[in-house]
Design an enzyme around this catalytic site. Structure first.
Site, short mmCIF file in Angstrom:
data_model
loop_
_atom_site.label_atom_id
_atom_site.label_comp_id
_atom_site.label_asym_id
_atom_site.label_seq_id
_atom_site.Cartn_x
_atom_site.Cartn_y
_atom_site.Cartn_z
N VAL A 1 0.92 -1.14 -0.09
CA VAL A 1 -0.04 0.00 0.11
C VAL A 1 0.85 1.20 0.03
CG1 VAL A 1 -1.68 1.36 1.27
CG2 VAL A 1 -1.88 -1.15 1.07
N GLU B 1 13.78 -11.65 26.85
CA GLU B 1 13.67 -13.15 26.43
C GLU B 1 15.03 -13.37 25.16
OE1 GLU B 1 9.08 -13.90 26.65
OE2 GLU B 1 9.44 -12.86 24.94
#
Lengths: 437, 437
Positions: free
Chosen positions: B80, B172
């Site tokens: 887009v 993490e």
């Protein structure tokens, strides 16, 4: 590694080099394996990565992981640039040379376009994981583009897939592309009907699977055509470009061409200034050593071997494995002073190739097998040959899933080294998760 | 699709866009989902692809496969370029504009380097599969290079890994890199000992996991340090270059820096010429519509939402999903002529983050959970959230395998778009299999 022990250097972590290293596990020598990749690849299933049935990690393993329990073996990821035979050193890119007492070269082969290297950009071959993901990307993008293409003729070109060369790689690619397109994809696009899809397999010889028996080639041809695959026999490719391929007096408009026709050996012959055959393979002695260099061996697709009975050794995985193990054995004996002749003898188990679901051919000399049973044997054999237990389990489950659902799970378009690769753009459609989930 | 029916266009197939599409499954409208990728990505586990625990196909699915049973929904892969609000059209790269009656924008966010865009080449962020495989490649290549590096100081830099930002992604990543390095890799290199490896987590705030409760941050900090991870708190990054990172008055020599610090919204605000907040997120009404454009909605990380009680909506996956579903519901009602106010209310289930094996934190408002139980809950919750049954099975099995053996199976170095990517070279080490197996 102690300087005093003798050192065997192996170049290449494919079937030949890995077999050589593994057969030296208990030998009283230092072993160094050099590969410019970090992984061993199970090439026979690479076409399934290219057609989204398996993911790369299911058929590749880090070489150092495979050899982790071999205390006498060191693995380095490096690009070899040459061999200094006088100094007995392997020359390595950005690193010191590696000395050897004996050298085993198993650097394999690459695509060959019969002197038409410009074809490479339009018709990628299937040798590496990058090749496979690039081809996967090309295949899936063709469908995405076709879904958006208003012009009928351009849509047909996008939905036409050409495979050059009907050896096992070409036959298996053709069958897999046809299944991917018709079974997995067609139903998920609004503008694409299964009958819009053309898969064309182009072969210069007068039959497919030239290395198989006549009747097996005939069976393969029939089951390819039963699957709606167009097989063009006795057709030499004339030109390949961005818009399609010309062969014989025909022209096929296609945006996706896959090369399964020719290979040439890696440049080991130049390194060794050794005599080579047409496709660049080093002409080695019956014991796989380089003429005049009893300490250097060449195996697999890099070598041209004529056995004592005059039969050439084929360029197949089992031959590479057997040759790698043989070269390692001879190298050890030579280092121990044994100069007796040790010719290599290739034991041919048989040839297998699969066409598609419940269709394969097995050529076991006296025994032939086709159809569903051959297909199951093919599958079980390949799972058995996988290097590692985990991958056997995962590949078996992936296949079971496709068998039951028809859905291929690895249908990812990622930006790799595909000829069509665009730069990644700025926008990124997945929501950020910089807080927690 | 019939021209007469009203049409809702969704930009983005992330959590927000996908939830919007799925909640329109039974609506009497035409739905078009546009994404420049062909796959929906389960971002919460992307760090596990970057650290070789999972392979890309285990956490990503073709969007058209997920929506294959929605007859009223079309999916196209396209980029887009803008929105023509007057003509009610979405402008698409190399394709005709797509008309809409209602538009839902869920284009997510991208890395932000606080105006230091030159840092991007040295400190990649983790947003896409390409980012993940590029980081995986960087991590694994650092070990391969260290194995060959004679100079001690350069080896230390190669074995030092810096993560910028101690949100869930950073925490993490730090935990996973430490496990990858110490549990899976160290034993397989001759020249690398576990104690040679440094993992440094750099955070500007005075604690990790800023969005969690104090005591949970404290637990996370302790378990990070128990794992040998160096956590630098209250440290603002000053410079990042090819040789390392400078923060506070310190300099860290490292070849591997990972960016987990900032994000900015995709350029939807420019498309809409709408008011945006500091990080480019469109300031939407309580019902998620764009001020003055009741037919356009912005959800997920592209939107800045203040709820009626004055609380902002956090940039997390559950919020994006809820907002996507809400926007779809409001869009339908508006198309049916209902103009009543429908404010969005975010229901916060809780925050989860994992530090490593048997260590995680859960913040469920009144209930806190840490340690082994939290880790199991984290794992089960994430398997439950995976989109597809097959991936639940495979991810669970991959995790079980690592849990039992410590071996990560996706340790592949492939040539992607990593900043360090070299061109593929000619030689190819896998034996050719152009005959059969």
């Amino acid at each position: 590694m102690s300087r005093s022990r003798q050192r065997i250097v192996i170049i290449g972590g494919g079937f030949g080099g890995l077999a050589a290293a593994q057969s030296l596990k208990h030998a009283d020598v230092d072993v160094l394996l050099i590969d410019r990749r970090n992984h061993h690849l199970f090439q026979p299933l690479l076409y399934q990565v290219a057609t989204a049935a398996l993911s790369p990690s299911e058929i590749a393993w880090p070489i150092r992981h495979i050899l982790r329990r071999q205390k006498n073996t060191k693995v380095i990821m490096a690009t070899v640039t040459g061999v200094d035979m006088a100094a007995r050193q392997v020359l390595v890119e950005d690193g010191p040379p590696e000395r050897y007492d004996s050298l085993i070269i198993a650097t394999g082969a690459q695509h060959a376009y019969f002197g038409n290297d410009e074809w490479a950009q339009f018709a990628p071959g299937l040798k590496t994981l990058e090749d496979a993901t690039a081809i996967r990307r090309k295949l899936l993008l063709a469908f995405e583009a076709a879904e958006r293409e208003p012009d009928a003729q351009r849509r047909r070109a996008l939905l036409t897939f050409a495979i050059i060369g009907a050896g096992p790689t070409g036959v298996e690619m053709a069958g897999a592309i046809s299944e991917l397109a018709r079974a997995s994809l067609a139903g998920q696009f609004h503008a694409i009907a299964p009958e819009d899809i053309r898969v064309v397999l182009i072969e210069g010889a007068d039959r497919v699977l030239l290395n198989f028996k006549q009747e097996l080639s005939a069976y393969a041809l029939k089951s390819l055509r039963d699957r709606g695959i167009e097989v063009e026999l006795g057709q030499k490719v004339k030109t390949i470009d961005a818009e399609g391929v010309s062969y014989g007096d025909k022209r096929l408009d296609t945006k996706t061409i896959i090369w399964g026709a020719g290979v040439a050996a890696s440049p080991a012959a130049q390194w060794l200034k050794a005599p080579a055959d047409r496709s660049g393979r080093v002409k080695v002695e019956p014991d796989l050593s380089v003429p005049g260099h009893g300490e250097i061996f060449v195996v697999g697709d890099t070598a041209s071997v004529v056995q004592e009975d005059g039969k050439p050794v084929p360029g197949v995985a089992p031959a590479a494995k057997q040759a790698g193990a043989h070269a390692a054995k001879v190298a050890l004996r030579r280092l121990a002073g044994d100069r007796s002749p040790m010719p290599f003898k290739y034991h041919h188990a048989g040839d297998l190739a699969t066409i598609g679901k419940r269709a394969a051919v097995l050529d076991f000399g006296r025994i032939n097998l086709t159809g569903g049973l051959a297909w199951w044997v093919w599958g079980i054999a390949h799972i058995y040959f996988l290097v590692d237990v985990k991958n056997r389990v995962f590949v078996a489950m992936s296949w079971l899933w496709i068998y039951l659902t028809g859905q291929r799970s690895a249908r990812l378009i990622t930006h790799g080294l595909a000829p069509t690769a665009e730069p990644l753009q700025e926008i990124d459609k997945e929501p950020e998760l910089n807080v927690a989930r």
